[in-house]
Design a protein around this motif. Structure first.
Motif, PDB file in Angstrom:
ATOM      1  N   ILE A  25       0.841  -1.204   0.000  1.00  0.00           N
ATOM      2  CA  ILE A  25       0.000   0.000   0.000  1.00  0.00           C
ATOM      3  C   ILE A  25       0.871   1.247   0.000  1.00  0.00           C
ATOM      4  O   ILE A  25       0.578   2.224  -0.703  1.00  0.00           O
ATOM      5  N   LEU A  26       1.968   1.222   0.759  1.00  0.00           N
ATOM      6  CA  LEU A  26       2.884   2.373   0.781  1.00  0.00           C
ATOM      7  C   LEU A  26       3.506   2.589  -0.590  1.00  0.00           C
ATOM      8  O   LEU A  26       3.569   3.714  -1.081  1.00  0.00           O
ATOM      9  N   TYR A  27       3.966   1.510  -1.246  1.00  0.00           N
ATOM     10  CA  TYR A  27       4.577   1.641  -2.565  1.00  0.00           C
ATOM     11  C   TYR A  27       3.574   2.126  -3.603  1.00  0.00           C
ATOM     12  O   TYR A  27       3.892   2.930  -4.478  1.00  0.00           O
ATOM     13  N   LEU A  28       2.349   1.620  -3.508  1.00  0.00           N
ATOM     14  CA  LEU A  28       1.315   1.982  -4.490  1.00  0.00           C
ATOM     15  C   LEU A  28       0.849   3.422  -4.340  1.00  0.00           C
ATOM     16  O   LEU A  28       0.182   3.951  -5.229  1.00  0.00           O
ATOM     17  N   GLY A  32      -1.837   6.056  -6.260  1.00  0.00           N
ATOM     18  CA  GLY A  32      -3.050   6.502  -5.582  1.00  0.00           C
ATOM     19  C   GLY A  32      -3.165   5.803  -4.239  1.00  0.00           C
ATOM     20  O   GLY A  32      -2.325   4.983  -3.872  1.00  0.00           O
ATOM     21  N   ASN A  33      -4.202   6.124  -3.509  1.00  0.00           N
ATOM     22  CA  ASN A  33      -4.428   5.523  -2.201  1.00  0.00           C
ATOM     23  C   ASN A  33      -5.050   4.144  -2.393  1.00  0.00           C
ATOM     24  O   ASN A  33      -6.211   4.023  -2.751  1.00  0.00           O
ATOM     25  N   PRO A 136      -2.820   6.753   2.450  1.00  0.00           N
ATOM     26  CA  PRO A 136      -3.166   5.494   3.108  1.00  0.00           C
ATOM     27  C   PRO A 136      -2.808   5.499   4.594  1.00  0.00           C
ATOM     28  O   PRO A 136      -1.817   6.097   5.007  1.00  0.00           O
ATOM     29  N   ALA A 137      -3.616   4.797   5.384  1.00  0.00           N
ATOM     30  CA  ALA A 137      -3.414   4.713   6.827  1.00  0.00           C
ATOM     31  C   ALA A 137      -2.021   4.201   7.189  1.00  0.00           C
ATOM     32  O   ALA A 137      -1.381   4.770   8.088  1.00  0.00           O
TER      33      ALA A 137
END
Length: 162
Positions: A25-28, A32-33, A136-137
């Motif tokens: 999620i961090l890389y993406l 976007g989120n 992202p969280a």
């Protein structure tokens, strides 16, 4: 390192190698989120690019196993149509077939919108910044932990020697 497929709410799809889903999620986040997106671990993956005369990489094809897995996991409505007897010939679709395919693609683009809730950051300040920045969280949690750690290193309670 695991490979994850991200099926975005709008129907797009990305692949990222990352040690965990949170790291993926961090890389993406550069796209976007991905916090509310469907992330699936992919075990078999092959993609082929051609080197163009202009020195660019141009997508050529996926491996047979991954292409089937992408449609099965990320686009089940379209996959169902492509493997049904409702199409004359999926390899050479007729005008009627193209109408059915376009309708399935339109449904796929809307199928996940708003269905998967985004996670919330662990702190109020993290939630506030995440909402404002559409971040992202896991990213907000990492930043808040790092900043808090730096602040706490320099914290000296009153009356205590440095």
């Amino acid at each position: 390192m695991p490979l994850f497929m991200c099926r975005w709410e709008n129907g797009d799809c990305s692949f990222v190698a990352a040690p965990t889903k949170d790291a993926a999620i961090l890389y993406l986040d550069e796209i976007g989120n991905a916090d509310g997106s469907l992330l699936t671990a992919i075990s078999d993956f092959m993609v082929h690019f051609e080197l163009t005369p202009e020195g660019k990489l141009e997508f050529h094809s996926f491996g047979e196993m991954i292409e089937g897995a992408i449609f099965e996991k990320a686009y089940p409505l379209l996959d169902d149509l492509l493997h049904s007897d409702r199409l004359s010939d999926p390899m050479e679709p007729t005008a009627r077939d193209l109408t059915l395919i376009r309708a399935a693609v339109a449904k796929e683009r809307k199928r996940l919108q708003g269905k998967r809730p985004r996670r919330l950051a662990q702190t109020e300040v993290g939630r506030s910044i995440a909402k404002e920045m559409d971040a992202p969280a896991p990213l907000m949690d990492t930043i808040v932990r790092r900043v808090a750690g730096e602040k706490l290193k320099n914290f000296h309670p009153r009356g205590k020697p440095h």
